[in-house]
Design an enzyme around this catalytic site. Structure first.
Site, PDB file in Angstrom:
ATOM      1  CE1 TYR A 183      -4.347  -1.083  -0.172  1.00  0.00           C
ATOM      2  CE2 TYR A 183      -3.767  -2.552   1.631  1.00  0.00           C
ATOM      3  CZ  TYR A 183      -4.656  -2.151   0.645  1.00  0.00           C
ATOM      4  OH  TYR A 183      -5.843  -2.827   0.463  1.00  0.00           O
ATOM      5  CG  PHE A 189      -6.601   5.434   5.226  1.00  0.00           C
ATOM      6  CD1 PHE A 189      -6.038   4.419   4.446  1.00  0.00           C
ATOM      7  CD2 PHE A 189      -7.118   6.551   4.570  1.00  0.00           C
ATOM      8  CE1 PHE A 189      -5.995   4.508   3.062  1.00  0.00           C
ATOM      9  CE2 PHE A 189      -7.083   6.656   3.183  1.00  0.00           C
ATOM     10  CZ  PHE A 189      -6.510   5.630   2.429  1.00  0.00           C
ATOM     11  CB  THR A 225     -13.486   2.904  -0.801  1.00  0.00           C
ATOM     12  OG1 THR A 225     -12.858   2.919  -2.073  1.00  0.00           O
ATOM     13  CG2 THR A 225     -12.464   2.656   0.295  1.00  0.00           C
ATOM     14  NE  ARG A 233     -14.248  -2.759  -0.826  1.00  0.00           N
ATOM     15  CZ  ARG A 233     -13.331  -2.005  -1.455  1.00  0.00           C
ATOM     16  NH1 ARG A 233     -13.719  -1.046  -2.276  1.00  0.00           N
ATOM     17  NH2 ARG A 233     -12.044  -2.215  -1.246  1.00  0.00           N
ATOM     18  CG  ASN A 252     -12.888  -2.282   2.295  1.00  0.00           C
ATOM     19  OD1 ASN A 252     -11.976  -3.096   2.404  1.00  0.00           O
ATOM     20  ND2 ASN A 252     -12.734  -1.115   1.692  1.00  0.00           N
ATOM     21  CD  GLU A 280      -2.722  -3.325  -6.504  1.00  0.00           C
ATOM     22  OE1 GLU A 280      -3.671  -4.008  -6.963  1.00  0.00           O
ATOM     23  OE2 GLU A 280      -2.877  -2.199  -5.985  1.00  0.00           O
TER      24      GLU A 280
HETATM   25  N1  UDP Z   1      -9.389   2.901   3.796  1.00  0.00           N
HETATM   26  C1  UDP Z   1      -9.640   3.360   5.081  1.00  0.00           C
HETATM   27  N2  UDP Z   1     -10.127   4.640   5.238  1.00  0.00           N
HETATM   28  C2  UDP Z   1     -10.364   5.470   4.190  1.00  0.00           C
HETATM   29  C3  UDP Z   1     -10.098   5.013   2.879  1.00  0.00           C
HETATM   30  C4  UDP Z   1      -9.605   3.721   2.716  1.00  0.00           C
HETATM   31  O1  UDP Z   1      -9.428   2.627   6.048  1.00  0.00           O
HETATM   32  O2  UDP Z   1     -10.814   6.611   4.403  1.00  0.00           O
HETATM   33  C5  UDP Z   1      -8.855   1.539   3.592  1.00  0.00           C
HETATM   34  C6  UDP Z   1      -9.892   0.556   3.020  1.00  0.00           C
HETATM   35  O3  UDP Z   1      -9.619  -0.730   3.570  1.00  0.00           O
HETATM   36  C7  UDP Z   1      -9.560   0.617   1.541  1.00  0.00           C
HETATM   37  C8  UDP Z   1      -8.030   0.726   1.568  1.00  0.00           C
HETATM   38  O4  UDP Z   1      -7.778   1.607   2.669  1.00  0.00           O
HETATM   39  O5  UDP Z   1     -10.026  -0.524   0.866  1.00  0.00           O
HETATM   40  C9  UDP Z   1      -7.390   1.291   0.329  1.00  0.00           C
HETATM   41  O6  UDP Z   1      -8.008   2.532   0.010  1.00  0.00           O
HETATM   42  P1  UDP Z   1      -8.430   2.884  -1.472  1.00  0.00           P
HETATM   43  O7  UDP Z   1      -8.782   4.336  -1.493  1.00  0.00           O
HETATM   44  O8  UDP Z   1      -7.370   2.413  -2.417  1.00  0.00           O
HETATM   45  O9  UDP Z   1      -9.778   2.058  -1.668  1.00  0.00           O
HETATM   46  P2  UDP Z   1     -10.108   0.751  -2.580  1.00  0.00           P
HETATM   47  O10 UDP Z   1      -9.284   0.868  -3.831  1.00  0.00           O
HETATM   48  O11 UDP Z   1      -9.757  -0.461  -1.745  1.00  0.00           O
HETATM   49  O12 UDP Z   1     -11.581   0.860  -2.841  1.00  0.00           O
END
Ligand code: UDP
Ligand code: MG
Length: 138
Positions: free
Chosen positions: A49, A57, A91, A102, A112, A126
Site C-alpha cells: 500500500y 489511514f 470503498t 462491500r 471492507n 500488485e
Molecule cells: N481505507 C480506510 N479509510 C479510508 C479510505 C480507505 O481505512 O478513508 C482503507 C480501506 O480498507 C480501503 C483501503 O484503505 O479498501 C485502500 O483505500 P483505497 O482508497 O485504495 O480504496 P479501494 O481501492 O480499496 O476501494
C-alpha cells in the site's frame, strides 16, 4: 483478455467469505489464474500500500492487512479490472451499490472484505508483488 489483482482481506477470511468472493468474480465470467493464501508482515503490507503512505489511514490499514491470513489472486478475463471493482462496490460500504460485496459484508470503511486493482498500472505492480510468472496460469 485483461488481468487484475484481488485480495480477500483478513476480515473476509475470518468471516468465511473466500468462496463467496471468488464465486462472485466467476459469475461475472472471470477466472482465477493464480491464487495463494499468505500472511503479510506489517512491512510487506506497507510495501503493498505504498501509494497510500501519506494518508491518515495508512498505519491502521497496514496493521489490519497484517493481522491475519489473506487470499491473494490474479483474476483474468474481458474488462477484469472494471468488473472486479464493480463487483466489490465503493470503498465506503455505506456508498456501495446494493448487491456488491462491500455493501453485503463490510463492517466499516477499513474492514471492507476485498481489494481490487484500480488501473492496469496498479494491477501490474500488485500482481508482481505477490506472484512470479511461473505461479500464473492462463
Ligand atoms: N481505507 C480506510 N479509510 C479510508 C479510505 C480507505 O481505512 O478513508 C482503507 C480501506 O480498507 C480501503 C483501503 O484503505 O479498501 C485502500 O483505500 P483505497 O482508497 O485504495 O480504496 P479501494 O481501492 O480499496 O476501494
Ligand atoms: Mg485502491
Amino acid at each position: 483478455m485483461e488481468k487484475t489483482f484481488s485480495i480477500v482481506k483478513p476480515d473476509g477470511v475470518k468471516k468465511n467469505l473466500i468462496g463467496e468472493v471468488i464465486g462472485r468474480f466467476e459469475k461475472q465470467g472471470l477466472s482465477v489464474t493464480a491464487i495463494k493464501m499468505t500472511h503479510l508482515t506489517k512491512k510487506q503490507a506497507e510495501g503493498f500500500y505504498a501509494v497510500h503512505k501519506a494518508r491518515p489511514f495508512f498505519d491502521s490499514l497496514t496493521t489490519f492487512m497484517s493481522e491475519g491470513p489473506i487470499v491473494a489472486m490474479v483474476i483474468s478475463g474481458d474488462k477484469a479490472i472494471e468488473k472486479v471493482r464493480k463487483t466489490m462496490g465503493a470503498t465506503n460500504f455505506k456508498e456501495a451499490a446494493p448487491g456488491t460485496i462491500r455493501a453485503d459484508f463490510a463492517s466499516d470503511i477499513e474492514h471492507n472484505i476485498v481489494h481490487g486493482s484500480d488501473s492496469p498500472e496498479s494491477a501490474a505492480f500488485e500482481i508482481s508483488y505477490f506472484f512470479s510468472a511461473l505461479e500464473q496460469h492462463c
